[in-house]
Design a protein around this motif. Structure first.
Motif, short mmCIF file in Angstrom:
data_model
loop_
_atom_site.label_atom_id
_atom_site.label_comp_id
_atom_site.label_asym_id
_atom_site.label_seq_id
_atom_site.Cartn_x
_atom_site.Cartn_y
_atom_site.Cartn_z
N LYS A 49 0.87 -1.19 -0.04
CA LYS A 49 0.01 -0.10 -0.09
C LYS A 49 1.12 1.35 0.00
O LYS A 49 1.70 1.20 0.80
N THR A 50 0.50 2.21 -1.01
CA THR A 50 1.62 3.38 -0.96
C THR A 50 0.38 4.54 -0.93
O THR A 50 -0.40 4.64 -1.70
N THR A 51 1.14 5.59 -0.17
CA THR A 51 0.23 6.82 -0.06
C THR A 51 1.15 7.89 -0.38
O THR A 51 2.49 8.02 0.35
N ILE A 52 0.84 8.62 -1.38
CA ILE A 52 1.85 9.91 -1.89
C ILE A 52 0.92 10.94 -1.67
O ILE A 52 -0.03 11.36 -1.76
N VAL A 53 1.68 12.03 -0.68
CA VAL A 53 1.14 13.14 -0.58
C VAL A 53 1.64 14.31 -1.09
O VAL A 53 3.21 14.52 -1.08
N TYR A 54 1.15 14.89 -2.02
CA TYR A 54 1.69 16.16 -2.65
C TYR A 54 1.52 17.39 -1.85
O TYR A 54 0.58 17.73 -1.17
N LYS A 55 2.54 18.44 -1.92
CA LYS A 55 2.67 19.68 -1.15
C LYS A 55 1.68 20.35 -2.04
O LYS A 55 1.64 20.45 -3.25
N GLU A 56 1.04 21.27 -1.36
CA GLU A 56 0.25 22.41 -1.99
C GLU A 56 1.21 23.37 -2.86
O GLU A 56 2.14 23.63 -2.22
N ASN A 57 0.99 23.75 -3.99
CA ASN A 57 1.55 24.56 -4.85
C ASN A 57 2.95 24.10 -4.93
O ASN A 57 3.97 25.14 -4.95
N PHE A 58 3.31 23.02 -5.19
CA PHE A 58 4.90 22.47 -5.37
C PHE A 58 5.24 22.50 -6.77
O PHE A 58 4.43 22.12 -7.44
N VAL A 59 6.15 23.19 -7.04
CA VAL A 59 6.78 22.85 -8.36
C VAL A 59 8.14 21.80 -8.30
O VAL A 59 8.70 22.29 -7.63
N PRO A 60 7.75 21.19 -9.57
CA PRO A 60 8.85 20.13 -9.59
C PRO A 60 10.20 20.65 -9.65
O PRO A 60 10.40 21.64 -10.19
N TYR A 61 11.08 19.77 -9.12
CA TYR A 61 12.35 20.33 -9.31
C TYR A 61 13.10 20.19 -10.86
O TYR A 61 13.85 21.02 -11.26
N SER A 62 12.70 19.33 -11.51
CA SER A 62 12.86 19.46 -13.16
C SER A 62 12.28 20.58 -13.71
O SER A 62 12.97 21.30 -14.41
N THR A 63 11.26 21.23 -13.70
CA THR A 63 10.57 22.23 -13.77
C THR A 63 11.40 23.58 -13.32
O THR A 63 11.49 24.42 -14.17
N ARG A 64 11.62 23.48 -12.12
CA ARG A 64 12.45 24.74 -11.60
C ARG A 64 13.84 24.79 -12.49
O ARG A 64 14.18 25.84 -12.72
N PHE A 65 14.31 23.66 -12.67
CA PHE A 65 15.67 23.45 -13.49
C PHE A 65 15.40 24.09 -14.67
O PHE A 65 16.38 24.92 -15.37
N LEU A 66 14.36 23.76 -15.47
CA LEU A 66 14.07 24.18 -16.67
C LEU A 66 13.80 25.51 -16.82
O LEU A 66 14.14 26.17 -17.78
N ASN A 67 13.11 25.98 -16.17
CA ASN A 67 12.82 27.43 -15.85
C ASN A 67 14.05 28.36 -15.50
O ASN A 67 14.10 29.49 -16.32
N LEU A 68 15.10 27.74 -14.92
CA LEU A 68 16.39 28.57 -14.84
C LEU A 68 16.90 28.81 -16.19
O LEU A 68 17.42 29.84 -16.44
N PHE A 69 16.95 27.70 -17.10
CA PHE A 69 17.98 27.96 -18.20
C PHE A 69 16.77 28.57 -19.40
O PHE A 69 17.32 29.30 -20.03
N ARG A 70 15.70 28.36 -19.21
CA ARG A 70 14.59 29.10 -20.17
C ARG A 70 14.85 30.48 -19.78
O ARG A 70 14.70 31.51 -20.90
N SER A 71 14.81 30.89 -18.61
CA SER A 71 14.94 32.50 -18.23
C SER A 71 16.19 33.09 -18.83
O SER A 71 16.40 34.16 -19.19
N THR A 72 17.33 32.23 -18.54
CA THR A 72 18.57 32.82 -19.21
C THR A 72 18.66 32.93 -20.40
O THR A 72 19.37 33.70 -21.19
N SER A 73 17.98 31.86 -21.18
CA SER A 73 18.23 31.86 -22.64
C SER A 73 17.31 32.87 -23.42
O SER A 73 17.69 33.40 -24.46
N GLU A 74 16.22 33.39 -23.11
CA GLU A 74 15.21 34.51 -22.97
C GLU A 74 16.04 35.91 -23.01
O GLU A 74 15.68 36.70 -23.90
#
Length: 97
Positions: free
Chosen positions: A60-85
């Motif tokens: 049995k697995t229970t996964i609890v997501y944090k409210e308003n949580f942005v995944p680390y992969s999205t944060r990482f991509l947004n970092l490069f997206r903002s510098t490339s723009e």
């Protein structure tokens, strides 16, 4: 080096290891044969939207997501997206002026 002596020594080490394993298993079974079964606590229903429960035959697995949580992969991509723009080589840089 004599191969016959080496084979006898290796066989002895192997036999000692196997019999130690069997002895440990027997000792464990003997010592724990009268243990009471483990009682699992009853779980309460959790109907929050950020809780996902997955139940299979073995777990049995229970996964609890944090409210308003942005995944680390999205944060990482947004970092490069903002510098490339903001770089002058980007084609959108001239359109923004």
């Amino acid at each position: 080096m004599d191969p016959v002596k080496w084979n006898k020594r290796a066989s002895l080490v192997y036999a000692v290891g196997i019999w130690t394993m069997f002895g440990g298993y027997g000792y464990y079974r003997y010592m724990h044969k009268n243990d009471p079964p483990i009682q699992m606590p009853m779980e309460e229903e959790d109907n929050r939207p950020n809780v996902k429960k997955y139940e299979t035959k073995h777990s049995k697995t229970t996964i609890v997501y944090k409210e308003n949580f942005v995944p680390y992969s999205t944060r990482f991509l947004n970092l490069f997206r903002s510098t490339s723009e903001s770089s002058p080589e980007s084609p959108n840089h001239e359109e923004q002026k």
